[in-house]
Design a protein around this motif. Sequence first.
Motif, PDB file in Angstrom:
ATOM      1  N   LEU A  35      -8.601  17.060   4.957  1.00 42.68           N
ATOM      2  CA  LEU A  35      -9.157  16.910   3.619  1.00 42.68           C
ATOM      3  C   LEU A  35      -9.851  15.572   3.406  1.00 42.68           C
ATOM      4  O   LEU A  35     -10.349  15.296   2.322  1.00 42.68           O
ATOM      5  N   GLY A  36      -9.874  14.738   4.448  1.00 41.74           N
ATOM      6  CA  GLY A  36     -10.581  13.474   4.365  1.00 41.74           C
ATOM      7  C   GLY A  36      -9.715  12.252   4.141  1.00 41.74           C
ATOM      8  O   GLY A  36     -10.216  11.141   4.021  1.00 41.74           O
ATOM      9  N   PHE A  37      -8.395  12.439   4.064  1.00 47.97           N
ATOM     10  CA  PHE A  37      -7.503  11.300   3.885  1.00 47.97           C
ATOM     11  C   PHE A  37      -7.341  10.550   5.199  1.00 47.97           C
ATOM     12  O   PHE A  37      -7.421  11.144   6.275  1.00 47.97           O
ATOM     13  N   GLN A  38      -7.121   9.253   5.103  1.00 56.04           N
ATOM     14  CA  GLN A  38      -6.870   8.414   6.275  1.00 56.04           C
ATOM     15  C   GLN A  38      -5.597   7.612   6.045  1.00 56.04           C
ATOM     16  O   GLN A  38      -5.309   7.187   4.926  1.00 56.04           O
ATOM     17  N   VAL A  39      -4.847   7.409   7.121  1.00 60.10           N
ATOM     18  CA  VAL A  39      -3.647   6.580   7.035  1.00 60.10           C
ATOM     19  C   VAL A  39      -4.108   5.129   6.949  1.00 60.10           C
ATOM     20  O   VAL A  39      -4.853   4.655   7.796  1.00 60.10           O
ATOM     21  N   TYR A  40      -3.685   4.433   5.898  1.00 56.70           N
ATOM     22  CA  TYR A  40      -4.060   3.029   5.768  1.00 56.70           C
ATOM     23  C   TYR A  40      -2.861   2.092   5.897  1.00 56.70           C
ATOM     24  O   TYR A  40      -3.020   0.882   6.011  1.00 56.70           O
ATOM     25  N   ARG A  41      -1.668   2.674   5.889  1.00 56.62           N
ATOM     26  CA  ARG A  41      -0.472   1.840   6.008  1.00 56.62           C
ATOM     27  C   ARG A  41       0.680   2.685   6.520  1.00 56.62           C
ATOM     28  O   ARG A  41       0.804   3.849   6.176  1.00 56.62           O
ATOM     29  N   ARG A  42       1.508   2.081   7.372  1.00 64.67           N
ATOM     30  CA  ARG A  42       2.730   2.700   7.859  1.00 64.67           C
ATOM     31  C   ARG A  42       3.865   1.714   7.635  1.00 64.67           C
ATOM     32  O   ARG A  42       3.671   0.520   7.798  1.00 64.67           O
ATOM     33  N   THR A  43       5.030   2.235   7.262  1.00 66.53           N
ATOM     34  CA  THR A  43       6.175   1.353   7.091  1.00 66.53           C
ATOM     35  C   THR A  43       7.356   1.904   7.877  1.00 66.53           C
ATOM     36  O   THR A  43       7.511   3.122   7.989  1.00 66.53           O
ATOM     37  N   PRO A  44       8.190   1.040   8.422  1.00 68.26           N
ATOM     38  CA  PRO A  44       9.361   1.512   9.165  1.00 68.26           C
ATOM     39  C   PRO A  44      10.490   1.968   8.249  1.00 68.26           C
ATOM     40  O   PRO A  44      11.392   2.675   8.681  1.00 68.26           O
ATOM     41  N   LEU A  45      10.435   1.566   6.968  1.00 70.88           N
ATOM     42  CA  LEU A  45      11.482   1.916   6.000  1.00 70.88           C
ATOM     43  C   LEU A  45      10.863   2.613   4.795  1.00 70.88           C
ATOM     44  O   LEU A  45       9.698   2.388   4.469  1.00 70.88           O
ATOM     45  N   ASP A  46      11.670   3.440   4.135  1.00 76.81           N
ATOM     46  CA  ASP A  46      11.173   4.035   2.905  1.00 76.81           C
ATOM     47  C   ASP A  46      11.297   3.017   1.772  1.00 76.81           C
ATOM     48  O   ASP A  46      11.706   1.881   1.980  1.00 76.81           O
ATOM     49  N   GLU A  47      10.954   3.434   0.566  1.00 79.63           N
ATOM     50  CA  GLU A  47      10.928   2.510  -0.565  1.00 79.63           C
ATOM     51  C   GLU A  47      12.312   2.046  -1.004  1.00 79.63           C
ATOM     52  O   GLU A  47      12.439   1.091  -1.763  1.00 79.63           O
ATOM     53  N   GLU A  48      13.356   2.714  -0.516  1.00 75.70           N
ATOM     54  CA  GLU A  48      14.718   2.304  -0.833  1.00 75.70           C
ATOM     55  C   GLU A  48      15.375   1.542   0.310  1.00 75.70           C
ATOM     56  O   GLU A  48      16.565   1.274   0.282  1.00 75.70           O
ATOM     57  N   GLY A  49      14.585   1.231   1.342  1.00 75.06           N
ATOM     58  CA  GLY A  49      15.111   0.481   2.468  1.00 75.06           C
ATOM     59  C   GLY A  49      15.791   1.323   3.534  1.00 75.06           C
ATOM     60  O   GLY A  49      16.380   0.782   4.463  1.00 75.06           O
ATOM     61  N   ASN A  50      15.703   2.642   3.403  1.00 70.86           N
ATOM     62  CA  ASN A  50      16.286   3.531   4.414  1.00 70.86           C
ATOM     63  C   ASN A  50      15.361   3.629   5.622  1.00 70.86           C
ATOM     64  O   ASN A  50      14.145   3.499   5.491  1.00 70.86           O
ATOM     65  N   PRO A  51      15.912   3.872   6.802  1.00 66.69           N
ATOM     66  CA  PRO A  51      15.097   3.887   8.022  1.00 66.69           C
ATOM     67  C   PRO A  51      14.296   5.176   8.198  1.00 66.69           C
ATOM     68  O   PRO A  51      14.390   5.864   9.202  1.00 66.69           O
ATOM     69  N   TYR A  52      13.495   5.499   7.193  1.00 60.93           N
ATOM     70  CA  TYR A  52      12.614   6.657   7.245  1.00 60.93           C
ATOM     71  C   TYR A  52      11.182   6.162   7.098  1.00 60.93           C
ATOM     72  O   TYR A  52      10.755   5.796   6.008  1.00 60.93           O
ATOM     73  N   PRO A  53      10.453   6.112   8.182  1.00 60.30           N
ATOM     74  CA  PRO A  53       9.081   5.603   8.123  1.00 60.30           C
ATOM     75  C   PRO A  53       8.215   6.413   7.147  1.00 60.30           C
ATOM     76  O   PRO A  53       8.406   7.605   6.971  1.00 60.30           O
ATOM     77  N   LEU A  54       7.287   5.734   6.531  1.00 64.84           N
ATOM     78  CA  LEU A  54       6.368   6.373   5.588  1.00 64.84           C
ATOM     79  C   LEU A  54       4.928   6.161   6.043  1.00 64.84           C
ATOM     80  O   LEU A  54       4.592   5.131   6.628  1.00 64.84           O
TER      81      LEU A  54
END
Length: 79
Positions: free
Chosen positions: A54-73
Amino acid sequence: MHITQETVRDPACIAALVEIWESAVRATHHFLSPEAILQIKAYVPQAVGFYQHLGFQVYRRTPLDEEGNPYPLLYLRRP
């Protein structure tokens, strides 16, 4: 054992594989909440590929979710 890589992905096959994956995760990863499993499901290639189509691009990856859990986003946006 012979492993082949499919280059054409049939939507029915992808849906079946995602169902198998989710079933396996729910059966073996009791430490994950249902919400966490849905978050992780974002990494299923079908989902990422869909948004990229659909034209989206990944511009950021994180190793933790927004609550600090080890689920990359993955953060996506349209240019």
